[in-house]
Design a protein around this motif. Structure first.
Motif, PDB file in Angstrom:
ATOM      1  N   TYR A 236       0.849  -1.186   0.000  1.00  0.00           N
ATOM      2  CA  TYR A 236       0.000   0.000   0.000  1.00  0.00           C
ATOM      3  C   TYR A 236       0.893   1.247   0.000  1.00  0.00           C
ATOM      4  N   PRO A 237       0.440   2.349  -0.610  1.00  0.00           N
ATOM      5  CA  PRO A 237       1.259   3.562  -0.680  1.00  0.00           C
ATOM      6  C   PRO A 237       1.716   4.037   0.703  1.00  0.00           C
ATOM      7  N   GLY A 238       2.981   4.459   0.771  1.00  0.00           N
ATOM      8  CA  GLY A 238       3.565   4.949   2.008  1.00  0.00           C
ATOM      9  C   GLY A 238       4.516   3.962   2.661  1.00  0.00           C
ATOM     10  N   HIS A 239       4.369   2.689   2.356  1.00  0.00           N
ATOM     11  CA  HIS A 239       5.208   1.664   2.986  1.00  0.00           C
ATOM     12  C   HIS A 239       6.681   1.842   2.613  1.00  0.00           C
ATOM     13  N   CYS A 240       6.949   2.055   1.352  1.00  0.00           N
ATOM     14  CA  CYS A 240       8.333   2.157   0.883  1.00  0.00           C
ATOM     15  C   CYS A 240       9.070   3.305   1.574  1.00  0.00           C
ATOM     16  N   ALA A 241       8.425   4.443   1.728  1.00  0.00           N
ATOM     17  CA  ALA A 241       9.076   5.601   2.341  1.00  0.00           C
ATOM     18  C   ALA A 241       9.450   5.321   3.790  1.00  0.00           C
ATOM     19  N   VAL A 242       8.565   4.651   4.528  1.00  0.00           N
ATOM     20  CA  VAL A 242       8.867   4.341   5.928  1.00  0.00           C
ATOM     21  C   VAL A 242      10.019   3.353   6.017  1.00  0.00           C
ATOM     22  N   MET A 243      10.027   2.347   5.153  1.00  0.00           N
ATOM     23  CA  MET A 243      11.103   1.364   5.194  1.00  0.00           C
ATOM     24  C   MET A 243      12.441   1.999   4.822  1.00  0.00           C
ATOM     25  N   LYS A 244      12.437   2.943   3.877  1.00  0.00           N
ATOM     26  CA  LYS A 244      13.685   3.641   3.539  1.00  0.00           C
ATOM     27  C   LYS A 244      14.205   4.428   4.733  1.00  0.00           C
ATOM     28  N   ALA A 245      13.287   5.042   5.490  1.00  0.00           N
ATOM     29  CA  ALA A 245      13.703   5.793   6.669  1.00  0.00           C
ATOM     30  C   ALA A 245      14.338   4.865   7.707  1.00  0.00           C
ATOM     31  N   LEU A 246      13.745   3.701   7.897  1.00  0.00           N
ATOM     32  CA  LEU A 246      14.288   2.751   8.864  1.00  0.00           C
ATOM     33  C   LEU A 246      15.645   2.210   8.416  1.00  0.00           C
ATOM     34  N   LEU A 247      15.727   1.826   7.164  1.00  0.00           N
ATOM     35  CA  LEU A 247      16.940   1.172   6.670  1.00  0.00           C
ATOM     36  C   LEU A 247      18.085   2.149   6.415  1.00  0.00           C
ATOM     37  N   ASP A 248      17.766   3.311   5.879  1.00  0.00           N
ATOM     38  CA  ASP A 248      18.815   4.247   5.472  1.00  0.00           C
ATOM     39  C   ASP A 248      19.056   5.351   6.509  1.00  0.00           C
ATOM     40  N   ASP A 249      18.005   6.081   6.866  1.00  0.00           N
ATOM     41  CA  ASP A 249      18.183   7.193   7.793  1.00  0.00           C
ATOM     42  C   ASP A 249      18.586   6.706   9.185  1.00  0.00           C
ATOM     43  N   LEU A 250      17.981   5.619   9.652  1.00  0.00           N
ATOM     44  CA  LEU A 250      18.327   5.062  10.958  1.00  0.00           C
ATOM     45  C   LEU A 250      19.391   3.969  10.859  1.00  0.00           C
ATOM     46  N   ARG A 251      19.826   3.674   9.650  1.00  0.00           N
ATOM     47  CA  ARG A 251      20.922   2.734   9.372  1.00  0.00           C
ATOM     48  C   ARG A 251      20.662   1.334   9.932  1.00  0.00           C
ATOM     49  N   LEU A 252      19.410   0.925   9.921  1.00  0.00           N
ATOM     50  CA  LEU A 252      19.081  -0.399  10.442  1.00  0.00           C
ATOM     51  C   LEU A 252      19.399  -1.506   9.448  1.00  0.00           C
ATOM     52  N   ARG A 253      19.757  -1.157   8.227  1.00  0.00           N
ATOM     53  CA  ARG A 253      20.218  -2.186   7.301  1.00  0.00           C
ATOM     54  C   ARG A 253      21.530  -2.801   7.803  1.00  0.00           C
ATOM     55  N   GLU A 254      22.246  -2.054   8.642  1.00  0.00           N
ATOM     56  CA  GLU A 254      23.485  -2.557   9.229  1.00  0.00           C
ATOM     57  C   GLU A 254      23.241  -3.319  10.536  1.00  0.00           C
ATOM     58  N   ARG A 255      21.981  -3.349  11.002  1.00  0.00           N
ATOM     59  CA  ARG A 255      21.636  -3.993  12.276  1.00  0.00           C
ATOM     60  C   ARG A 255      20.342  -4.788  12.084  1.00  0.00           C
ATOM     61  N   ARG A 256      20.447  -5.841  11.290  1.00  0.00           N
ATOM     62  CA  ARG A 256      19.257  -6.600  10.901  1.00  0.00           C
ATOM     63  C   ARG A 256      18.527  -7.211  12.089  1.00  0.00           C
ATOM     64  N   GLU A 257      19.271  -7.710  13.060  1.00  0.00           N
ATOM     65  CA  GLU A 257      18.622  -8.333  14.211  1.00  0.00           C
ATOM     66  C   GLU A 257      17.816  -7.313  15.006  1.00  0.00           C
ATOM     67  N   MET A 258      18.332  -6.092  15.115  1.00  0.00           N
ATOM     68  CA  MET A 258      17.579  -5.042  15.799  1.00  0.00           C
ATOM     69  C   MET A 258      16.310  -4.705  15.027  1.00  0.00           C
ATOM     70  N   LEU A 259      16.427  -4.582  13.699  1.00  0.00           N
ATOM     71  CA  LEU A 259      15.251  -4.286  12.877  1.00  0.00           C
ATOM     72  C   LEU A 259      14.221  -5.406  12.997  1.00  0.00           C
ATOM     73  N   LYS A 260      14.679  -6.640  12.985  1.00  0.00           N
ATOM     74  CA  LYS A 260      13.765  -7.776  13.136  1.00  0.00           C
ATOM     75  C   LYS A 260      13.022  -7.694  14.458  1.00  0.00           C
ATOM     76  N   ASP A 261      13.749  -7.398  15.528  1.00  0.00           N
ATOM     77  CA  ASP A 261      13.135  -7.299  16.848  1.00  0.00           C
ATOM     78  C   ASP A 261      12.109  -6.174  16.885  1.00  0.00           C
ATOM     79  N   ILE A 262      12.437  -5.032  16.301  1.00  0.00           N
ATOM     80  CA  ILE A 262      11.501  -3.900  16.269  1.00  0.00           C
ATOM     81  C   ILE A 262      10.228  -4.281  15.532  1.00  0.00           C
ATOM     82  N   LEU A 263      10.377  -4.872  14.346  1.00  0.00           N
ATOM     83  CA  LEU A 263       9.203  -5.225  13.543  1.00  0.00           C
ATOM     84  C   LEU A 263       8.333  -6.255  14.245  1.00  0.00           C
ATOM     85  N   GLU A 264       8.960  -7.276  14.827  1.00  0.00           N
ATOM     86  CA  GLU A 264       8.178  -8.350  15.447  1.00  0.00           C
ATOM     87  C   GLU A 264       7.524  -7.905  16.751  1.00  0.00           C
TER      88      GLU A 264
END
Length: 366
Positions: A236-264
């Motif tokens: 749905y529209p808006g999802h991509c922008a939020v995920m980019k903020a999490l992965l790039d702006d908050l650099r969670l692409r470098e901390r996958r386990e933390m991102l997994k924990d947040i999402l779950e």
């Protein structure tokens, strides 16, 4: 009865095991190191539970010895180990991975193997490749092949417009890893979450963007034959922008386990979902530029007395159908088998593949 080992007692593995066992044609063992998950998954079913640590190579080989096939429904990080054990034990191998590196390892193991290796047997990669290849075969020459697939909540209520419907590890992986595509006839690597587009289906607005692994082996299969080939996940529209903020702006692409924990911890699961399959192929047919589209929606439904989510139904039905075709001798019995080697008609006529035939046809607008 053929002995089948399903590795992984998660959302998909447990329904794969149950669907196969309920036919009475397969003796199914569900293996996992989590005894509690095994107990929940097998209670009151004809499925046998087996506690197994996948990282114990010797124990894994022993479990697969004598089995007709193993189906990996484990996290993508563990899939290669299961494939290696299958090669050592001469067992047919199927998996649901979208991870490109894992599939390359599976293909290498399949070279000269005495059993069949069939990776990417789920929804995408998997069924969507079967559809795309079937449509492409109807054209004299190809111009564009576009695959769009989404597993979405029917009733989104959060800022992500999303609920967790399958593997969190898998979602994160496909949002980060490079995406294969063909542009102007050349194989390229595209960035995940890039090339966002919008479209409508049955009056509902969606976005789609690059994610990794959805094409399976189609780039290799259609190389030199198509100008444009790409795969994008539907949200749905808006999802991509939020995920980019999490992965790039908050650099969670470098901390996958933390991102997994947040999402779950923050994003609930849901059984009220819908799977959208939208494949469009254009090219020359009878001397004219022509386009054909396969568009379908599959919803959650009650199976075996329990409500099953659409992603469970589509993913489990796909791998069960492929196993059925393999067991019936309709697929090669040794070496690497691509999803494109599976005929769409045979798949949809299969007792498991009919789950896709029951879906609703959909209509799209740009």
């Amino acid at each position: 009865m053929k002995d089948i080992v399903v590795v992984g007692a998660g959302k998909i593995g447990r329904i794969v095991a149950r669907m196969l066992a309920d036919t009475g044609d397969y003796a199914v063992t569900l293996a996992d190191r989590d005894e509690a998950a095994l107990a929940r998954a097998t209670e009151g079913t004809p499925v046998t539970a087996a506690t197994l640590d996948i990282t114990d190579a010797a124990a894994l080989r022993a479990r697969l010895s004598g089995a007709f096939a193993v189906i990996s429904a484990a996290p993508f990080q563990l899939t290669a180990a299961i494939a290696e054990a299958a090669a050592a034990s001469g067992t047919h191998y199927l998996d649901l991975t979208e991870d490109v590196a894992t599939t390359r390892r599976v293909k290498a193991l399949a070279d000269g193997a005495s059993s069949a290796f069939i990776p990417q047997c789920g929804l995408a990669p998997g069924f969507v490749s079967i559809v795309a290849h079937d449509l492409a075969a109807r054209f004299e020459t190809l111009d564009e092949v576009k695959l769009r697939v989404g597993a979405l909540p029917q009733f989104p209520t959060n800022a992500l417009n999303y609920n967790l419907t399958w593997s969190t590890d898998g979602v994160i992986n496909e949002y980060i890893e490079p995406c294969e595509a063909i542009r102007e006839g050349r194989l390229v690597q595209a960035a995940a979450l890039g090339e966002r587009e919008e479209f409508s289906l049955d009056g509902v607005r969606y976005e789609a963007f690059n994610t990794s692994g959805g094409l399976g082996t189609l780039c290799e299969t259609l190389a030199g034959r198509v100008r444009t080939l790409n795969y994008r996940s539907i949200r749905y529209p808006g999802h991509c922008a939020v995920m980019k903020a999490l992965l790039d702006d908050l650099r969670l692409r470098e901390r996958r386990e933390m991102l997994k924990d947040i999402l779950e911890q923050a994003v609930p699961t849901t059984m009220q979902d819908v799977v959208i399959v939208f494949v469009t192929v254009s090219g020359q047919k009878d001397g004219q530029l022509t386009q054909e589209t396969f568009a379908r929606k599959i919803y959650a439904e009650r199976i075996g007395g329990r409500v099953r989510s659409a992603i469970q139904i589509t993913t489990a039905s796909a791998v069960c159908a492929v196993l059925d075709l393999l067991a019936g001798g309709a697929l090669p019995q040794a070496g690497f088998v691509r999803q494109e080697d599976i005929g769409l008609a045979a798949f949809l006529e299969n007792r498991f593949g009919r789950a896709y035939a029951r879906g609703d046809d959909a209509r799209a607008a740009a």
